[in-house]
Design a protein around this motif. Structure first.
Motif: not given
Length: 449
Positions: A208-211, A250-251, A255-257
């Motif tokens: 559950l992310a910022e993007i 994080p944006t 970062f999440y990928l």
């Protein structure tokens, strides 16, 4: 209750039901960015997670605390320091992280304890179990930067977490780990969630992310002409990562990928980036086919195969709308059960999204492709071509030299794929006897090389 509600609710619930059934008993690791809690989203996230758990999903929840630690440090007049996308944790920062984690765990446990009337959690009891499930090691010095009390996951107590999940509890993990000597290390939520998902061989890892997810063209600005890529094959995700600059924030797309790719390569079937800004995004991603964020998936999970008797219900559900609007000739359940060996299907996530049947006429060295259907949910994604190729392969294996179709509405699709129109008199005698002259179907033939 209005009739309009009936007409919208019933089809919606029927479309969701296969996903409820499919996810029952599965294990999801959910990483919630600390920014989501800072933005006041905790109550709704807790309600949605409780609802998902009530439908039989085993959940490990990992919370982040980046903004909360920053806030603690600011109050102490101490600067936040980052490098390589990770926090440098000195003594003051470690104390601040422990204080932030304690406060957040209290808030999360409180949120799951509110079985409020008139909410999805009414009457629910969600047991939260947390503990020292993570053994950590120090990052040490990286490119000349001493990360001090920042660490990385060394080991996950899989047996301990599994026992808690078997007990029916939700497992809550903070981004902390301890060395065998009891020394505490500050970890990142993303690494903890990824390591736990891999160790458990979870069915899903969800951030559950910022993007909002990964854009179709990540280098270009967001907009209607640059939508979210809802499904990213693992190979494409790896290729994209190689092109993107390093992830410092994080944006950043990477970062999440990078964690989704790592999990997927290590056996976690699906990993997701979902925007916490959208209310109900977890439910939309899990129980709606297209979802709302980006899912990284190994494309081998899509199953193109011959149908079995277990697929009759799914095929009926797929073709029914097209029979009603006259695109397809109506077929009974008995007819499909009798001919099930003739069908090829594409199944994804336990749901049938495309099918076609091949009826051979060996004496004429041809075969009829019938009931070619692609779900509106995936039209334009190539599933029709995949099923057509499978039917062609089956026809060649039978020694047939051509396949033909009868259609009233989709002639252009077949013309683009090598079919040519012929007179109905071309049909094999056995098929000509069953031709419905009132329907006036057009006949198209494709020669097989």
């Amino acid at each position: 209750m209005s009739t309009v509600f009936h007409f919208t609710f019933v089809p919606w619930f029927r479309s969701v039901a296969p996903y409820i059934h499919m996810h029952r008993g599965k294990t999801f690791v959910v990483g919630v960015a600390g920014e989501a809690i800072a933005a006041g989203k905790l109550q709704h996230i807790a309600q949605d997670l409780a609802l998902i758990q009530s439908m039989g999903v085993r959940i490990v929840l990992v919370h982040g605390f980046r903004p909360q630690v920053n806030e603690q440090l600011k109050a102490k007049g101490h600067a936040s320091r980052f490098s390589h996308g990770m926090r440098i944790t000195d003594e003051v920062t470690l104390d601040s992280a422990q204080e932030a984690a304690g406060q957040l765990r209290y808030e999360i446990e409180a949120a799951f304890s509110q079985g409020l009337p008139n909410t999805p959690m009414a009457g629910s009891t969600v047991r939260i179990i947390s503990g020292n499930f993570i053994t950590a090691r120090p990052i040490g010095v990286l490119d000349g930067v001493d990360f001090q009390h920042s660490g990385m996951v060394r080991k996950v107590d899989v047996a301990g977490i599994a026992r808690a999940l078997d007990f029916g509890a939700m497992v809550l993990l903070s981004p902390f780990g301890f060395s065998p000597t009891g020394e505490a290390f500050n970890l990142t939520m993303e690494e903890v969630a990824t390591s736990v998902a891999i160790a458990l061989q979870a069915d899903k890892l969800i951030f559950l992310a910022e993007i909002p997810g990964v854009r179709v063209r990540p280098d270009e600005p967001e907009g209607d002409d640059n939508p979210i890529d809802t499904e990213l094959p693992l190979a494409a995700a790896e290729e994209l990562l190689a092109r993107l600059p390093g992830a410092q924030h994080p944006t950043d797309t990477a970062f999440y990928l990078q964690h989704c790719v790592k999990a997927c390569k290590a056996g976690v079937e699906r990993s997701h980036i979902v925007p916490f800004a959208t209310d109900g995004s977890l439910l939309l991603e899990i129980y709606v086919h297209d979802g709302i964020g980006t899912m990284v998936v190994d494309e081998k999970l899509e199953n193109l195969r011959e149908a079995t008797s277990d697929d009759v219900g799914g095929i009926l559900q797929l073709i029914e709308p097209f029979e009603k609007d006259g695109t397809l000739v109506t077929r009974s359940r008995t007819e499909i059960e009798r001919d099930i060996a003739n069908y090829s299907i594409i199944e994804h996530d336990g749901v049938i999204f495309a099918c076609a049947a091949l009826y051979p006429y060996p004496e004429a060295k041809t075969g009829e492709m019938a009931a070619l259907t692609v779900s509106p949910q995936v039209q334009g994604q190539g599933d029709g071509e995949k099923v057509l190729k499978r039917v062609e392969q089956r026809a060649r294996a039978m020694g047939l030299e051509s396949i033909f179709v009868l259609t009233t509405r989709t002639m252009h699709w077949f013309l683009k794929r090598g079919f040519v129109q012929v007179d109905p008199d071309w049909l094999p005698e056995a098929r000509k006897r069953k031709y419905n002259w009132d329907r006036k179907s057009l006949v198209f033939v494709k020669k097989l090389a």
